[in-house]
Design an enzyme around this catalytic site. Structure first.
Site, PDB file in Angstrom:
ATOM      1  N   SER A   1      68.045  87.717  -0.809  1.00 54.47           N
ATOM      2  CA  SER A   1      66.810  88.421  -0.476  1.00 54.47           C
ATOM      3  C   SER A   1      66.571  89.651  -1.338  1.00 54.47           C
ATOM      4  O   SER A   1      65.431  90.050  -1.526  1.00 54.47           O
ATOM      5  CB  SER A   1      66.815  88.809   1.004  1.00 54.47           C
TER       6      SER A   1
ATOM      7  N   HIS B   1      63.838  82.835   1.918  1.00 57.77           N
ATOM      8  CA  HIS B   1      62.993  83.079   0.739  1.00 57.77           C
ATOM      9  C   HIS B   1      62.803  81.838  -0.127  1.00 57.77           C
ATOM     10  O   HIS B   1      62.285  81.937  -1.232  1.00 57.77           O
ATOM     11  CB  HIS B   1      63.574  84.219  -0.105  1.00 57.77           C
TER      12      HIS B   1
ATOM     13  N   LYS C   1      57.829  84.400   6.383  1.00 54.55           N
ATOM     14  CA  LYS C   1      57.606  84.787   4.983  1.00 54.55           C
ATOM     15  C   LYS C   1      56.559  83.872   4.359  1.00 54.55           C
ATOM     16  O   LYS C   1      55.383  84.055   4.633  1.00 54.55           O
ATOM     17  CB  LYS C   1      58.953  84.824   4.266  1.00 54.55           C
TER      18      LYS C   1
HETATM   19  C1  LIG Z   1      63.888  88.088   6.298  1.00 54.86           C
HETATM   20  C2  LIG Z   1      65.186  87.388   6.352  1.00 54.86           C
HETATM   21  C3  LIG Z   1      65.715  86.928   7.557  1.00 54.86           C
HETATM   22  C4  LIG Z   1      65.106  87.286   8.885  1.00 54.86           C
HETATM   23  O1  LIG Z   1      64.011  86.508   9.167  1.00 54.86           O
HETATM   24  P1  LIG Z   1      62.941  87.084  10.227  1.00 54.86           P
HETATM   25  O2  LIG Z   1      62.174  85.877  10.629  1.00 54.86           O
HETATM   26  O3  LIG Z   1      62.143  88.104   9.526  1.00 54.86           O
HETATM   27  O4  LIG Z   1      63.752  87.659  11.362  1.00 54.86           O
HETATM   28  C5  LIG Z   1      66.851  86.182   7.516  1.00 54.86           C
HETATM   29  N1  LIG Z   1      67.486  85.924   6.356  1.00 54.86           N
HETATM   30  C6  LIG Z   1      67.025  86.356   5.190  1.00 54.86           C
HETATM   31  C7  LIG Z   1      67.748  86.007   3.947  1.00 54.86           C
HETATM   32  C8  LIG Z   1      65.864  87.113   5.147  1.00 54.86           C
HETATM   33  O5  LIG Z   1      65.419  87.587   3.990  1.00 54.86           O
END
Ligand SMILES: *Cc1c(COP(=O)(O)O)cnc(C)c1O
Length: 383
Positions: free
Chosen positions: A182, A210, A239
């Site tokens: 991330s 991602h 996302k």
């Molecule tokens: C953003 C993210 C999460 C968390 O997901 P949410 O739905 O925002 O709680 C988990 N793992 C990674 C790698 C992320 O970037």
């Protein structure tokens, strides 16, 4: 003063002095990857809404319609009365996208990892985790009570050595990694990780928060490694899908056990109907428009070529500047030029690796990407 306020106040002062204080700033997300902050319109390179779907008319209409039909909230845990029909539709669609037998949807990606890992590991088990894995993989590992051993980032030799040393003394072993990291934007070598796991009877967990929607026509990072065995394929709806929620795709047995045992599914309210409907509409768009899903990576690559950074592997491009203050200064200078590029500081990234994290969206105008690259090149050179 109350001792609690003294404690919290002192800690805040120390964090502020170290440029590590964090303050949410009211931000209005407009269409076209623009945001409004303090009355200024900025082009955002800090949203994970890679395809601009949060503002897509079809996605918004689906969310509105779901509220009319099902109400605003799920009303209870999924195991009580919160299992509205949109959730099983969404699970079927996600399983199809990922090519797995089944899927389970959670309230968020964080909740998915926090529930998944303790369902399959406990005291007497072993969790090997990439040192740069997301905070919620660490949280799930810590909640499980299993022994946790980090391995060097993307280092399959180190992982194999740790398994050779520690696997025999543990009942079960989980290997946890981000599929797309991330804060670094690089990919996990899922084919090699899978081979090491298969040779050591370890279960591979890949967090594709991602990757889904933006790699391999939207199917995510696992689809780039068709021979890899990944029994836990976790991701988020928050996302590229432009909504909110998390999921785990896997076999019927894996998903069945999660549904009956994962505490972050059982003891929390089901995902709101509007979030599920929005994610379903986003999946329709992703499946219908493969060219759209390719845009964020193509734009990231145009940018890394222009700045002179290594070719992007995902829509996330880190520009490592070192100290937190340097990253904050660069971020502020870019804001003055009309760009929102948030500085990422410890503890989100290791000490001395504060950075600009540039996230590319299908909506970014190419001319603005070129203008940002000209500014960023200056920081890379100065370092
Ligand atoms: C953003 C993210 C999460 C968390 O997901 P949410 O739905 O925002 O709680 C988990 N793992 C990674 C790698 C992320 O970037």
């Amino acid at each position: 003063m109350h001792s609690l306020d003294t404690y919290a106040g002192d800690k805040l002062d120390r964090l502020e002095a170290a440029s590590l204080l964090r303050r949410p700033r009211p931000t209005q997300r407009l269409t076209g990857a623009y945001v409004e902050r303090d009355g200024c319109r900025l082009l955002s390179f800090s949203c994970n809404d890679y395809l601009g779907l949060a503002h897509h008319p079809q996605v918004k209409a689906a969310a509105r319609a779901a509220i009319e039909t099902h109400g605003a909230g799920a009303g209870a845990s999924r195991l009580v009365t919160g299992d509205h029909p949109l959730l099983s539709q969404l699970e079927t669609r996600l399983a199809r996208l990922k090519g797995t037998e089944a899927c389970v949807v959670f309230g968020s990606g964080y909740l998915a990892n926090a529930g998944l890992i303790p369902t399959f590991a406990g005291p007497g088990d072993l969790i090997l985790i990439d040192e740069l894995a997301h905070a919620c993989l660490w949280a799930g590992a810590q909640l499980s009570g299993a022994r946790i051993i980090p391995f060097a980032h993307n280092d399959t030799d180190h992982l194999a050595a740790l398994l050779a040393q520690h696997r025999a003394s543990a009942r079960h072993a989980i290997v946890a990694t981000d599929g797309v990291f991330s804060m670094d934007g690089d990919l996990a070598p899922l084919d090699w990780l899978s081979a090491v796991c298969e040779a050591n009877d370890a279960w591979l967990l890949s967090d594709d928060a991602h990757g889904v929607g933006v790699l391999a026509q939207g199917r995510g990072s696992a689809a780039l490694f068709p021979d890899a065995q990944i029994p836990f394929q976790m991701g988020t709806l928050s996302k590229a899908l432009g909504s909110y929620g998390g999921y785990v795709c896997g076999s019927q047995a894996v998903v069945g056990l999660i549904k009956t045992r994962a505490r972050t599914l059982i003891y929390t309210t089901g995902l709101p109907p509007a979030a599920a409907a929005a994610a379903l509409a986003a999946l329709d768009i992703i499946e219908a428009e493969p060219a759209l899903t390719a845009l964020p990576l193509a734009k990231a690559r145009a940018s890394t070529a222009a700045v002179g950074l290594p070719l992007a592997a995902s829509p996330i491009v880190p520009v490592i500047l070192g100290e937190a203050e340097a990253a904050l200064d660069a971020s502020q200078a870019l804001e003055a030029e009309g760009f929102l590029v948030v500085a990422i500081r410890p503890p989100t990234v290791p000490d001395g690796q504060a950075r600009l994290r540039i996230a590319f969206s299908a909506d970014h105008p190419d001319a603005e990407i070129a203008r940002l690259a000209d500014l960023v090149r200056h920081y890379v050179k100065a370092r």
